[in-house]
Scaffold this active site. Structure first.
Site, short mmCIF file in Angstrom:
data_model
loop_
_atom_site.label_atom_id
_atom_site.label_comp_id
_atom_site.label_asym_id
_atom_site.label_seq_id
_atom_site.Cartn_x
_atom_site.Cartn_y
_atom_site.Cartn_z
N CYS A 1 0.90 -1.58 -0.05
CA CYS A 1 -0.29 -0.13 0.26
C CYS A 1 1.35 0.99 0.00
O CYS A 1 2.25 0.90 1.04
CB CYS A 1 -0.91 -0.15 1.39
N ARG B 1 4.39 0.09 -4.46
CA ARG B 1 4.02 -1.29 -3.15
C ARG B 1 2.71 -1.42 -3.28
O ARG B 1 1.70 -2.32 -1.67
CB ARG B 1 3.65 0.09 -2.36
N TRP C 1 -2.59 -2.68 -1.65
CA TRP C 1 -2.49 -4.71 -2.01
C TRP C 1 -3.26 -4.89 -1.11
O TRP C 1 -3.09 -4.46 0.26
CB TRP C 1 -0.65 -4.53 -2.01
N ASN D 1 -1.93 3.16 5.46
CA ASN D 1 -1.59 2.00 5.47
C ASN D 1 -1.10 1.06 6.40
O ASN D 1 -0.56 1.34 7.37
CB ASN D 1 0.07 2.04 4.70
N GLY D 2 -1.17 -0.06 6.52
CA GLY D 2 -0.74 -1.14 7.73
C GLY D 2 -2.05 -2.17 8.89
O GLY D 2 -2.58 -2.22 7.38
N GLU E 1 17.68 -17.81 -5.65
CA GLU E 1 17.70 -16.55 -5.57
C GLU E 1 16.99 -16.28 -7.43
O GLU E 1 15.96 -15.53 -8.16
CB GLU E 1 18.66 -15.70 -5.86
N LYS F 1 13.21 -15.66 -8.33
CA LYS F 1 13.45 -14.20 -9.94
C LYS F 1 12.53 -14.58 -10.75
O LYS F 1 11.21 -13.65 -11.27
CB LYS F 1 14.93 -14.32 -10.22
N GLU G 1 8.89 -15.36 -10.02
CA GLU G 1 7.63 -14.41 -9.14
C GLU G 1 7.37 -13.27 -10.43
O GLU G 1 6.34 -12.65 -10.49
CB GLU G 1 7.98 -12.84 -8.37
N HIS H 1 17.71 -37.34 -4.20
CA HIS H 1 17.00 -37.30 -2.70
C HIS H 1 15.50 -37.14 -3.14
O HIS H 1 14.94 -36.92 -2.74
CB HIS H 1 17.38 -37.03 -1.70
N LYS I 1 6.32 -4.95 -3.10
CA LYS I 1 7.38 -4.41 -2.79
C LYS I 1 7.92 -4.66 -1.45
O LYS I 1 8.70 -4.85 -1.20
CB LYS I 1 8.12 -2.91 -4.07
C1 F6R Z 1 11.35 -11.26 -4.13
C2 F6R Z 1 11.64 -9.71 -3.02
C3 F6R Z 1 11.66 -9.85 -1.69
C4 F6R Z 1 11.81 -9.53 -0.75
C5 F6R Z 1 11.33 -9.58 0.52
C6 F6R Z 1 11.96 -8.94 1.89
O1 F6R Z 1 12.41 -10.59 -5.56
O2 F6R Z 1 11.97 -8.52 -3.31
O3 F6R Z 1 11.57 -11.66 -1.56
O4 F6R Z 1 13.44 -9.64 -0.35
O5 F6R Z 1 9.96 -9.16 1.05
O6 F6R Z 1 11.96 -7.54 1.64
P1 F6R Z 1 12.76 -6.13 2.34
O7 F6R Z 1 14.66 -6.94 1.75
O8 F6R Z 1 12.33 -5.88 1.53
O9 F6R Z 1 13.04 -6.61 3.63
#
Ligand code: F6R
Length: 600
Positions: A2, A27, A70, A96-97, A476, A480, A483, A499, A595
């Site tokens: 949000c 966001r 969101w 927000n929250g 990682e 990527k 997502e 396994h 984000k």
């Molecule tokens: C994936 C991604 C998320 C963040 C996670 C933690 O691309 O961006 O997995 O890494 O939500 O976010 P931060 O680093 O802001 O605590």
């Protein structure tokens, strides 16, 4: 998750608030809305993205607030979109929250108020409505209301016939921007960065009354002063600079982000590192255990960092998914350093784990990208990764900057604790110094990686395998791809395939193998043979030409010693990007994601 924005000034507010929402869309993007106030209040809302919300055409109104959502409570519908209003339709609130006691509050308000949404937020305007009936100021009504709320919130409130906007925060981030004739509101600075980089971060418990030319901040009902800071960002840093997506721009920004992460911290003539760490050397020498807490991509950076810390600072290091963290197990809190890795500095799970560590008596250190974020206020000490603003939901440049900064931290701790030889320090630091150039060499192969991605985009399941620091990179890289492309992608330690997961390997499941230096590539080649004999096509990411004959396609990684796996990750970021692009996915705004995840 949000985004909140707002404007009080001398220009028509509708356009500025609308642009603020566009800036903040990363966001949250399932619905959006704006409230404009003068003697009357007008509400403009939509289900869906900000582009579907027409710019409000009230040129005479110079005060407004906005929200991009969101969803956490209720479907992403127009009714559930913010701003929410009271029964009179004169008070508007964006939030927000999460209000944890909203059920109780709603039950007590229901007899005299009509609710139109399923959100927790809607209790706030109704509570304010009741307090305003006592003929008090909007500020006092918001103050009384916040005293009734439990949970986390950043709110902005505006009401017909009341001058300006009242904002308040508890745990969720909120900051103010200042220009000569206006005040801006943002859940982060991206909301208004094209107008000003002079900002004030509000602290938890702060409530502020804002007009175009006055800002009065209160905490616990008493006036307080907060510093104004000048951010080292410009509007261009937050724009797309001609790239089709923020993610692609941010992938390309990695050499610069890495230079910033390193700049001024490594002495070229010696092997010393200066991270401006305030935790005393005697304490760091006495630490017996490091616990890293983080989520998602930051957790993967933590896994990478843990190996470096164990090896070079000679300290037992564990990495915990922040949402699962519990300070138990007979550890000595005085000898345990808890390192929170979080690019946003606002992730609720990570903050909650940090608080748990602090309650237990451990010292804490934050590794973050975001100046003024909550983690910087709550941890004992902070090291910034200096990657610059990251807007794409999929983290890219912050991952490599986290790894580079964590490597410097490992060298720093190794030196303070006297566990690192000069030769190893020099080898690690030259690896870090070479990172920007090595990443650039990967970016120069973009067209070849794009072509391979287009060839493989027809598959809908991918496996990534790697050993040692190749394993966090496998995790990682798979994250990527999943997502942004919505394909099934999993990372495994190479040796684990046999396994169980090997049962899933077929000619339709490409396997991406990390074969860079320091990841036991010869052993992983055995696993490559296992998957090839099941017909799976294999992409190898490697710095060694000898591995080429064992795989179908190779992404070449320049030789850069211990940092090779993180450079390999950049090739796999591009691979994920172009697979998703081929499938025409909304890369910067993947479904169901946001984000900054500020709820647990
Ligand atoms: C994936 C991604 C998320 C963040 C996670 C933690 O691309 O961006 O997995 O890494 O939500 O976010 P931060 O680093 O802001 O605590």
């Amino acid at each position: 998750m949000c985004g909140i924005t707002g404007y009080i000034g001398t220009e028509p507010a509708g356009e500025i608030v609308h642009q603020g929402l566009k800036n903040l869309e990363y966001r949250g993007y399932d619905s959006a809305g704006i409230a404009l106030t003068s003697d009357t209040l007008s509400i403009h809302k939509t289900e869906g993205e900000v582009d579907e919300l027409p710019v409000p055409s009230r040129d005479d109104v110079d005060c407004g607030i906005g929200h991009t959502r969101w969803s956490t409570h209720g479907e992403p519908t127009t009714e559930n979109a913010h701003p929410h209003t009271d029964c009179t339709g004169d008070i508007a609130v964006v939030h927000n929250g999460i209000i944890e006691n909203y059920d109780e509050l709603k039950a007590s308000l229901r007899a005299t108020h009509v609710f139109e949404s399923e959100t927790d937020t809607e209790v706030i305007p109704h509570l304010i409505e009741d307090h305003l009936a006592d003929d008090i100021s909007l500020r006092s009504a918001v103050q009384r209301t916040t005293e009734q709320l439990e949970g986390s919130y950043a709110i902005a409130v505006t009401a017909a016939g009341h001058d300006g906007v009242v904002v308040a925060r508890e745990d969720s981030p909120l900051l103010l921007g200042h220009s000569d004739d206006a005040t801006y509101i943002g859940s982060d600075a991206t909301a208004f960065i094209e107008h000003t980089n002079r900002v004030t971060y509000l602290e938890s418990g702060d409530l502020a009354k804002l007009t175009a030319d006055t800002i009065t901040i209160y905490n616990d009902g008493e006036p307080v002063t907060r510093d104004t800071e000048t951010l080292d960002w410009d509007a261009d840093a937050a724009g797309k600079s001609g790239y089709e997506h923020y993610m692609l721009k941010e992938i390309h920004e990695q050499p610069r982000a890495l230079r910033q992460a390193i700049s001024g911290r490594v002495d070229d003539l010696s092997t010393s590192v200066d991270l401006d760490v305030d935790l005393p050397a005697e304490y760091l020498q006495s630490v017996e255990e490091i616990q890293i807490i983080a989520c998602g991509t930051s957790y993967h950076a933590g896994l990478y960092a843990a190996d470096l810390l164990e090896e070079h600072a000679d300290v037992r290091t564990s990495v915990e998914i922040a949402s699962e963290y519990d300070f138990t197990g007979g550890r000595d809190p005085w000898r345990t350093l808890v390192v929170a890795i979080t690019q946003s500095g606002e992730t609720a799970d990570t903050l909650s784990a940090l608080r748990e560590a602090e309650r237990a008596g451990a010292r804490t250190l934050a590794l973050t990208n975001t100046l003024g974020s909550t983690v910087t206020r709550e941890a004992d000490d902070t090291v910034f990764i200096r990657a610059g603003p990251e807007i794409g939901v999929a983290a890219t440049k912050t991952f490599v900057s986290q790894v580079a900064t964590a490597t410097l931290l490992a060298v720093y701790l190794g030196q303070v604790r006297n566990t690192l030889s000069t030769e190893t320090a020099s080898e690690l630091l030259s690896g870090v110094r070479d990172l920007p150039g090595a990443v650039q060499q990967i970016l120069d192969q973009e067209n070849a990686i794009k072509k391979t991605a287009q060839e493989y985009a027809g598959s809908d399941a991918f496996f990534y395998i790697g050993r040692r620091s190749g394993y966090p990179v496998a995790l990682e890289s798979a994250l990527k791809l999943k997502e942004i492309s919505y394909d099934h992608a999993e990372g495994f330690p190479s040796g684990e395939l046999k396994h169980g997961p090997l049962a899933l390997v077929t000619p339709d499941t490409p396997v991406i193998a990390l074969l860079t230096a320091g990841t036991a590539p010869k052993k992983t080649l055995n696993n490559v043979k296992e998957v090839k004999s099941r017909g799976a096509p294999v992409i190898g990411v490697s710095s060694n030409p000898e591995t080429t004959s064992h795989v179908d396609t190779t992404f070449d990684v320049p030789n850069c010693g211990p940092m090779e796996p993180v450079v390999a990750n950049v090739a796999l970021q591009l691979f994920a990007y172009y697979v998703a692009d081929e499938k025409d996915r909304p890369i910067d705004k993947p479904r169901n994601l946001a984000k900054s995840v500020t709820v647990e």
